[in-house]
Write a protein that holds these residues in place. Structure first.
Motif, mmCIF file in Angstrom:
data_model
loop_
_atom_site.group_PDB
_atom_site.id
_atom_site.type_symbol
_atom_site.label_atom_id
_atom_site.label_comp_id
_atom_site.label_asym_id
_atom_site.label_seq_id
_atom_site.Cartn_x
_atom_site.Cartn_y
_atom_site.Cartn_z
ATOM 1 N N ARG A 412 0.826 -1.201 0.000
ATOM 2 C CA ARG A 412 0.000 0.000 0.000
ATOM 3 C C ARG A 412 0.864 1.255 0.000
ATOM 4 N NH1 ARG A 412 -3.969 2.231 -2.211
ATOM 5 N NH2 ARG A 412 -5.465 3.358 -0.922
ATOM 6 N N SER A 413 1.944 1.217 0.742
ATOM 7 C CA SER A 413 2.851 2.362 0.798
ATOM 8 C C SER A 413 3.365 2.706 -0.597
ATOM 9 C CB SER A 413 4.023 2.060 1.731
ATOM 10 O OG SER A 413 4.958 3.119 1.706
ATOM 11 N N LEU A 414 3.753 1.695 -1.358
ATOM 12 C CA LEU A 414 4.289 1.929 -2.703
ATOM 13 C C LEU A 414 3.213 2.518 -3.617
ATOM 14 C CD1 LEU A 414 6.686 1.695 -4.592
ATOM 15 C CD2 LEU A 414 5.962 -0.631 -5.134
ATOM 16 N N GLU A 415 1.976 2.035 -3.498
ATOM 17 C CA GLU A 415 0.890 2.569 -4.318
ATOM 18 C C GLU A 415 0.693 4.065 -4.060
ATOM 19 O OE1 GLU A 415 -1.807 -1.550 -4.466
ATOM 20 O OE2 GLU A 415 -2.395 0.132 -3.186
ATOM 21 N N VAL A 416 0.715 4.460 -2.789
ATOM 22 C CA VAL A 416 0.514 5.872 -2.448
ATOM 23 C C VAL A 416 1.739 6.694 -2.860
ATOM 24 C CG1 VAL A 416 -0.013 7.494 -0.593
ATOM 25 C CG2 VAL A 416 -0.992 5.203 -0.546
ATOM 26 N N TYR A 417 2.938 6.154 -2.644
ATOM 27 C CA TYR A 417 4.156 6.856 -3.070
ATOM 28 C C TYR A 417 4.142 7.092 -4.587
ATOM 29 C CZ TYR A 417 7.067 6.991 1.147
ATOM 30 O OH TYR A 417 7.604 7.294 2.372
ATOM 31 N N GLN A 418 3.748 6.072 -5.350
ATOM 32 C CA GLN A 418 3.705 6.209 -6.807
ATOM 33 C C GLN A 418 2.689 7.266 -7.229
ATOM 34 O OE1 GLN A 418 2.972 2.098 -7.804
ATOM 35 N NE2 GLN A 418 5.092 1.753 -8.412
ATOM 36 N N ASP A 419 1.543 7.311 -6.550
ATOM 37 C CA ASP A 419 0.541 8.335 -6.833
ATOM 38 C C ASP A 419 1.130 9.725 -6.595
ATOM 39 O OD1 ASP A 419 -1.817 9.681 -7.326
ATOM 40 O OD2 ASP A 419 -2.631 9.326 -5.328
ATOM 41 N N GLY A 420 1.781 9.895 -5.432
ATOM 42 C CA GLY A 420 2.391 11.186 -5.123
ATOM 43 C C GLY A 420 3.507 11.547 -6.091
ATOM 44 N N ASN A 422 3.848 10.614 -9.192
ATOM 45 C CA ASN A 422 3.279 10.972 -10.503
ATOM 46 C C ASN A 422 2.716 12.389 -10.503
ATOM 47 O OD1 ASN A 422 3.896 8.437 -11.530
ATOM 48 N ND2 ASN A 422 1.907 7.569 -11.003
ATOM 49 N N ARG A 423 2.135 12.803 -9.377
ATOM 50 C CA ARG A 423 1.554 14.144 -9.292
ATOM 51 C C ARG A 423 2.623 15.213 -9.082
ATOM 52 N NH1 ARG A 423 -4.017 13.899 -8.356
ATOM 53 N NH2 ARG A 423 -4.824 11.851 -7.720
ATOM 54 N N TRP A 424 3.590 14.919 -8.214
ATOM 55 C CA TRP A 424 4.599 15.928 -7.855
ATOM 56 C C TRP A 424 5.994 15.297 -7.951
ATOM 57 C CZ3 TRP A 424 0.659 14.696 -4.172
ATOM 58 C CH2 TRP A 424 -0.474 15.524 -4.237
ATOM 59 N N PRO A 425 6.508 15.087 -9.163
ATOM 60 C CA PRO A 425 7.813 14.404 -9.311
ATOM 61 C C PRO A 425 8.967 15.141 -8.649
ATOM 62 C CG PRO A 425 7.060 15.352 -11.405
ATOM 63 C CD PRO A 425 5.914 15.445 -10.462
ATOM 64 N N SER A 426 8.874 16.481 -8.566
ATOM 65 C CA SER A 426 9.977 17.231 -7.955
ATOM 66 C C SER A 426 10.112 16.945 -6.463
ATOM 67 C CB SER A 426 9.759 18.732 -8.165
ATOM 68 O OG SER A 426 8.575 19.163 -7.513
ATOM 69 N N GLU A 427 9.053 16.436 -5.855
ATOM 70 C CA GLU A 427 9.100 16.140 -4.418
ATOM 71 C C GLU A 427 10.154 15.082 -4.115
ATOM 72 O OE1 GLU A 427 7.355 17.529 -0.823
ATOM 73 O OE2 GLU A 427 7.077 18.121 -2.918
ATOM 74 N N LEU A 428 10.404 14.180 -5.070
ATOM 75 C CA LEU A 428 11.417 13.133 -4.867
ATOM 76 C C LEU A 428 12.806 13.733 -4.794
ATOM 77 C CD1 LEU A 428 8.908 11.469 -5.836
ATOM 78 C CD2 LEU A 428 10.538 9.876 -6.842
ATOM 79 N N ASN A 429 13.016 14.854 -5.507
ATOM 80 C CA ASN A 429 14.314 15.526 -5.440
ATOM 81 C C ASN A 429 14.489 16.283 -4.135
ATOM 82 O OD1 ASN A 429 14.574 14.616 -8.060
ATOM 83 N ND2 ASN A 429 14.027 16.574 -8.990
ATOM 84 N N GLU A 430 13.364 16.763 -3.589
ATOM 85 C CA GLU A 430 13.436 17.596 -2.394
ATOM 86 C C GLU A 430 13.373 16.789 -1.103
ATOM 87 O OE1 GLU A 430 10.198 20.231 -3.031
ATOM 88 O OE2 GLU A 430 11.085 21.160 -4.810
ATOM 89 N N GLN A 431 12.833 15.569 -1.176
ATOM 90 C CA GLN A 431 12.731 14.721 0.019
ATOM 91 C C GLN A 431 13.454 13.394 -0.250
ATOM 92 O OE1 GLN A 431 9.061 14.485 2.309
ATOM 93 N NE2 GLN A 431 8.119 16.001 0.962
ATOM 94 N N PRO A 432 14.729 13.289 0.076
ATOM 95 C CA PRO A 432 15.490 12.053 -0.199
ATOM 96 C C PRO A 432 14.869 10.814 0.440
ATOM 97 C CG PRO A 432 16.946 13.844 0.494
ATOM 98 C CD PRO A 432 15.554 14.320 0.705
ATOM 99 N N GLU A 433 14.149 11.010 1.546
ATOM 100 C CA GLU A 433 13.541 9.875 2.238
ATOM 101 C C GLU A 433 12.571 9.116 1.334
ATOM 102 O OE1 GLU A 433 10.575 9.024 6.062
ATOM 103 O OE2 GLU A 433 11.185 11.051 5.543
ATOM 104 N N ILE A 434 11.891 9.850 0.435
ATOM 105 C CA ILE A 434 10.927 9.201 -0.461
ATOM 106 C C ILE A 434 11.644 8.233 -1.389
ATOM 107 C CG2 ILE A 434 9.200 9.581 -2.260
ATOM 108 C CD1 ILE A 434 8.671 12.334 -1.016
ATOM 109 N N ASN A 435 12.726 8.694 -1.994
ATOM 110 C CA ASN A 435 13.502 7.807 -2.875
ATOM 111 C C ASN A 435 14.021 6.598 -2.117
ATOM 112 O OD1 ASN A 435 13.578 8.634 -5.618
ATOM 113 N ND2 ASN A 435 14.819 10.403 -5.069
#
Length: 883
Positions: A412-420, A422-435
């Protein structure tokens, strides 16, 4: 006119945190000629004027090559709105910024600097930035930022506290428009472009509304206008207009306590004022603002004021906002149910209210704060359909994904992470924890390629993040699990060199040693890698063991040592290593792995000892395993072998207990025939010869083609021999020798024993010699039947009075197998053989050896002493007779 420029330039001196902006004339030329966005230019000018002012009379000191500023990193930094590029410097240095928005390019130039070789050109997954080019030539560095949009806001400044150049970018989807060529809308034709209208002539419309003429209102006389004006003045006095304006001014000036007093006075003085709803609402707002600014807000007064306002003025334009405030305060005070009820009532009462979206948003946030993450996610998903740019949804979606991750609900975590993502790809650059979290989930799902995408992004975008080194080790582990040992070795070599001595670095060293154990034939270049851990794994394990930084590393290296011993088939040492991990407890992953590996080592060791005939080592290994209370052995084969080991030493009840377990575990009846024969052997050992014969005959009848048929024939022959039916036993052995050649040596030995029981030494001698001749000489361990055959051959020859041959056979037996229990009896028969061969000196020497041996049986030692005295007396008698 000045020739058109190709871009905007700024100059900065990092030593003083100042930026010098070029003259405004150039900006106007660029704006006029190259269609630069007014919004972009205003942002640039504003930022430059706020952060920059020229400083003169100060010079940067001259540096030698070693003291030149070092460009350490060029990386993406965190920012909630913009794309932030950070240039890390070892010391302040001047820089120049040149912006060419038409070509979507911004260039930072730094002269007379050094560059860290790790800083490389790379592409960026970002909505504003496409690529960062690094060009370094003759100590001049040019950092070129390739933009995705021409209409981009640019901000830059120097942070002296961290010695960093910071560049912020924010692109706009609206295209740049030329102010001169922009077409006018319908009915808005430009006067300057209409050749019919002359500058010095006044149009009819202008004349019509000329101030020189008196303006008259249709249907109004001067008296009526005066009456309206008088009525307006009276209305203001009646409703307290001036007092209202005065109190409102206090509120607007944020003098909230004075404003509240004014509002109270107004309510007393003008209870029927048409501004009363405004006053009540403003009083509640002022109470809220006072409470809100406190470190520990107390909202009771504000809540009472809002409730009073909403009750008094349900049709006021402020009613919806007041209800929103009431629900919000309830939520802040922890009254979640009351807040939820208020929001839901407001939504039902006025679904088309301008506050509807805010209410739904707040309800979703309340679900999130109340721990209803799944429901909150569903609500935010609905809101995002109508409002994709919902500011509150972005952090909420990633918080929900992080919650599921913490709960180990990785799917479930991966499904929600993928949704986020897809909507805000730059967030992965700003929050290393997500990656890191997404990479870890993909790793757990064995999607190693996708895991590496996120983990590499983390390392490249945030190399100093606390999880970066762990991510590097996970990349190495993914290659290792894919058996890409060379790639894994390269990654772990890099890990071992980073932050040496840390636990993550030690992990890399352990894994290099593991690869050396698993695949020792890789062609590794010493120039590229530190090959010591790979070529000397046990030495590397020992080094890490002596300097382990934490319990996890200590457990990791202990487990790796155990696995290395397991691969070397040193099962007892492997079990000892794995036993060290058991005190960590069932909650530790190392505990479960060690439990599994101990069982695996037990299975391997029991099988090895079983093939070698080592009964006692099997029982020792099992006894050690049983003492650990790790549960029962699950391998059917191992349970069978342990039962047979107990049977071999005569512990039949224990053997039968294990055989019963095999029956329960053996759903396919693979060991049924073997158990059947083992039960017959137990009958034989207990002298139940008839039962043993019955088992053997039943087996041969029911399992004629079984591989255990030779064992059944031996059991049948032994049951005949037990009842002294030697002729019947010989028939069975001859049948065995004719039909089964695999273990012919043992069959000859058993036939020799049977002939010996029939008192037929010549036939026994023949069979013993065949047993010695036909055994497999390539076997590492010589069977006990062959050992006994050497001695029994000597005994049979002695009985046949072939003393010379008997002596030779017994001497060979003593030389080859001195540990056999028949040794003492063989020595005594040797004496008899020497005596019959008229060789008293050898007889005497052998007797002396028997007497002096500590292992000789007491009765045999007494017989040897008596025999020696007799030989001495005989020798003395013969000597005196000759005299």
């Amino acid at each position: 006119m000045e020739p058109p420029k190709q871009g905007l330039e700024w100059y900065g001196n990092c030593s003083y945190n100042r930026i010098v902006f070029k003259p405004a004339l150039e900006i106007m030329i660029l704006f006029d000629k190259f269609q630069v966005s007014l919004r972009t230019l205003l942002a640039i000018v504003t930022m430059s004027l706020v952060t920059a002012w020229p400083v003169y009379g100060q010079e940067t000191p001259v540096r030698n090559d070693q003291k030149k500023p070092l460009i350490q990193k060029v990386r993406i930094g965190p920012h909630p709105k913009y794309t932030r590029i950070i240039v890390d410097l070892s010391s302040p240095t001047p820089y120049k910024v040149k912006a060419d928005f038409l070509r979507k390019r911004i260039t930072l130039t730094l002269n007379d600097v050094r560059l860290n070789p790790r800083v490389q050109t790379r592409s960026i997954k970002d909505r504003n930035l496409e690529k960062i080019d690094i060009n370094y030539l003759q100590q001049t560095l040019k950092i070129v930022l390739h933009l995705r949009k021409t209409n981009t806001l640019l901000f830059h400044f120097f942070d002296p506290a961290k010695s960093q150049i910071v560049v912020d970018l924010n692109g706009d989807r609206k295209p740049i428009r030329n102010s001169q060529t922009q077409k006018s809308g319908p009915g808005q034709a430009s006067l300057q472009k209409n050749p019919r209208i002359k500058k010095n002539k006044t149009s009819r419309r202008q004349k019509r509304f000329s101030p020189k003429k008196r303006v008259r209102v249709a249907g109004m006389t001067a008296g009526k206008l005066q009456a309206i004006n008088r009525h307006d003045i009276e209305s203001k006095l009646k409703n307290g207009w001036d007092e209202y304006q005065s109190a409102l001014k206090q509120y607007q000036d944020k003098n909230y306590p004075e404003a509240i007093e004014s509002f109270k006075n107004f309510i007393e003085l003008f209870p029927d004022s048409k501004y009363l709803s405004h006053i009540y609402f403003l009083r509640a707002e002022a109470e809220y603002q006072i409470a809100f600014r406190e470190p520990h807000p107390v909202y009771e007064k504000a809540l009472e004021a809002y409730i009073d306002t909403a009750r008094r003025f349900p049709k006021s334009q402020f009613f919806g906002h007041a209800n929103n405030r009431i629900a919000h305060i309830y939520a802040e005070m922890g009254y979640i149910l009351e807040a939820k009820t208020k929001y839901e009532e407001s939504l039902r009462a006025d679904p088309k209210s301008p506050y509807t979206f805010a209410r739904k948003n707040n309800l979703a946030l309340m679900m999130l704060r109340g721990g209803k993450y799944e429901q909150a996610y569903e609500e935010f998903s609905k809101l995002l359909k109508n409002s994709p740019k919902n500011i509150a949804a972005r952090p909420a979606i990633f918080e929900i994904a992080s919650y599921f991750y913490g709960q180990k609900n990785f799917k479930r975590s991966l499904e929600v992470y993928q949704d986020g993502a897809n909507r805000w790809p730059s967030e992965l650059n700003e929050q290393p924890e997500i990656n890191f979290n997404m990479g870890n989930i993909y790793f757990r799902q064995k999607q190693y390629s996708r895991a590496r995408e996120h983990l590499f992004d983390l390392i490249n975008l945030a190399p100093d993040d606390e999880n970066a080194h762990t991510a590097l080790n996970m990349i190495g582990d993914s290659y290792l699990l894919e058996t890409r040992h060379r790639d894994a070795l390269a990654v772990f070599d890099e890990s071992a060199k980073r932050d040496q001595g840390s636990s993550a670095s030690q992990y890399g060293k352990i894994r290099m040693a593991d690869i050396g154990v698993i695949d020792s034939k890789l062609k590794v270049k010493d120039i590229i890698y530190n090959t010591d851990p790979y070529y000397q794994p046990f030495k590397a394990y020992e080094e890490v063991l002596n300097d382990a930084k934490d319990v996890d590393i200590l457990a990791e290296v202990t487990q790796s040592r155990g696995m290395a011993f397991l691969k070397e088939q040193n099962y007892l040492k492997a079990i000892e290593e794995f036993k060290k991990l058991l005190p960590l407890g069932p909650d530790s992953p190392f505990y479960n792995k060690s439990k599994k590996f101990i069982q695996q080592a037990l299975v391997f060791s029991v099988d090895k000892y079983s093939r070698q005939g080592g009964v006692l080592p099997i029982l020792y290994s099992y006894s050690d395993f049983a003492s650990l209370s790790l549960g029962k052995v699950n391998s059917i084969k191992t349970v069978m072998q342990i039962g047979e080991a107990y049977q071999a030493i005569g512990m039949f009840p224990q053997a039968l207990r294990f055989y019963e377990r095999v029956k329960k575990l053996d759903a396919n009846n693979l060991y049924r025939d073997r158990i059947f024969l083992n039960l017959g052997q137990i009958h034989l050992e207990q002298n139940n010869f008839k039962d043993a014969e019955l088992v053997a005959r039943s087996f041969l009848k029911n399992y004629p083609g079984s591989s255990q048929a030779p064992v059944a024939l031996k059991l049948l022959a032994s049951s005949h021999s037990g009842r002294k039916q030697y002729d019947q036993a010989l028939k069975v052995y001859k049948r065995l020798a004719t039909g089964y050649k695999d273990n012919i040596s043992e069959t000859h030995f058993l036939m020799g024993e049977t002939y010996q029981n029939l008192n037929n030494p010549p036939a026994a001698i023949r069979e013993y010699r065949q047993a010695i001749k036909t055994f497999d000489r390539t076997a590492k361990i010589i069977p006990n039947t062959v050992r006994k055959a050497y001695y029994n051959l000597g005994f049979a020859l002695f009985k046949s009075r072939k003393y010379a041959e008997a002596a030779k056979a017994l001497e060979s037996a003593r030389l080859l197998f001195p540990e056999q229990p028949q040794t003492d009896w063989a020595d005594y028969l040797l004496v008899e053989s020497y005596e019959n061969m008229k060789n008293p000196s050898k007889a005497t020497a052998t007797l002396n050896s028997l007497i002096q041996s500590k292992d000789t049986d007491d009765l045999l030692k007494q017989a040897a002493e008596s025999k020696l005295k007799f030989l001495d007396w005989e020798k003395e008698f013969n000597t005196s007779g000759k005299i």
